[in-house]
Design an enzyme around this catalytic site. Sequence first.
Site, PDB file in Angstrom:
ATOM      1  N   ASN A  60      36.052  48.051  43.141  1.00  0.00           N
ATOM      2  CA  ASN A  60      35.258  46.981  42.560  1.00  0.00           C
ATOM      3  C   ASN A  60      34.230  46.534  43.585  1.00  0.00           C
ATOM      4  O   ASN A  60      33.254  47.231  43.814  1.00  0.00           O
ATOM      5  CB  ASN A  60      36.137  45.828  42.079  1.00  0.00           C
TER       6      ASN A  60
ATOM      7  N   ASP B 295      32.427  35.491  40.747  1.00  0.00           N
ATOM      8  CA  ASP B 295      32.141  36.925  40.830  1.00  0.00           C
ATOM      9  C   ASP B 295      31.486  37.165  42.192  1.00  0.00           C
ATOM     10  O   ASP B 295      31.896  36.581  43.182  1.00  0.00           O
ATOM     11  CB  ASP B 295      31.276  37.366  39.647  1.00  0.00           C
TER      12      ASP B 295
ATOM     13  N   GLU C 219      26.211  45.288  38.395  1.00  0.00           N
ATOM     14  CA  GLU C 219      26.951  44.768  39.556  1.00  0.00           C
ATOM     15  C   GLU C 219      26.325  45.273  40.847  1.00  0.00           C
ATOM     16  O   GLU C 219      25.454  46.135  40.865  1.00  0.00           O
ATOM     17  CB  GLU C 219      28.422  45.215  39.507  1.00  0.00           C
TER      18      GLU C 219
ATOM     19  N   ARG D 261      40.822  51.305  40.558  1.00  0.00           N
ATOM     20  CA  ARG D 261      39.421  51.696  40.737  1.00  0.00           C
ATOM     21  C   ARG D 261      38.775  50.759  41.752  1.00  0.00           C
ATOM     22  O   ARG D 261      39.226  49.631  41.950  1.00  0.00           O
ATOM     23  CB  ARG D 261      38.662  51.629  39.407  1.00  0.00           C
TER      24      ARG D 261
END
Length: 291
Positions: A101, A204, A15, A99
């Site tokens: 991202n 995404d 990522e 968390r």
Amino acid sequence: MTWTAVTGHRAQLGEGPFWDAPTQALYWVDIAGKQALRLIGANVQIWQMPEHVSAFIPCESGDALVTLSSGVYRLDLDSPGLEPRLTLFCVADPQPGNRPNEARCDAQGRLWLGTMQNNIGEQGEDLPVVRRSGGLFRIDGDARVTPLLRGLGIPNTLLWSDDGTTLYFADSLDKTLYRHFIHTDGNLDTAYVWLGPHERGGPDGSAMDAEGYVWNARWDGSCLLGLNPEGHVDRVIELPVSRPTSCVFGGEDFKTLYITSAASPLNHPLDGALLSIRVDVPGKACQRFAG
């Protein structure tokens, strides 16, 4: 269009690619593998993080930011890969069980950070997202944190128009790309649906080219969608991976598109690879963190 696997490395959840033009270096992460990676020339350097890491962004001060489960940290880039020197910079989202991202810097070098309910187990296994507990936060160079959005599912894609008045933002849980007007005080207006659910996977991460087209990686869609400034699909770039996760323009001329990807149940040979393809239109440069 010809693609290339840039390295032999395969990520569990690659990522956050970032191209640093001054050093001609590519930064990215393996979230589930807890790795921050940097490619300079043909050499890959890996820092093994103590927690899941979602972004790795160089700073004007010479070090880098890494967004870990417990907060945003500074990483000493001279520290060894197995013993990274980390210093806590700030905690953007104190919500237990969340968390970081997606994370990108705007034109002013401020970090925008999207958070979500943690969906990764200690062994890298997938956990279901059962609550919309995420948020979007802006972090200034002095570590001041400004909350911008609440109630997010899976934040992805952070891009801005040239004039800084529009934010392009995705919530993958909604399978939707949104557009927000940015007020002069920095707050965001109501979300406007820019691209809703599409047959080629879920949205995404993304990159923007010099003509204002957005290139969106499609999770489980094996492609990038090229969206014109009105949010219509203008082009599809087929990819040899099941789960492309994000992309960034780099190279000396910004005409190399780097694409991160994740492992998948289909076990395609290149799943998790970092890919590159050459394109005709250059992309926009990444912005380092101003702190």
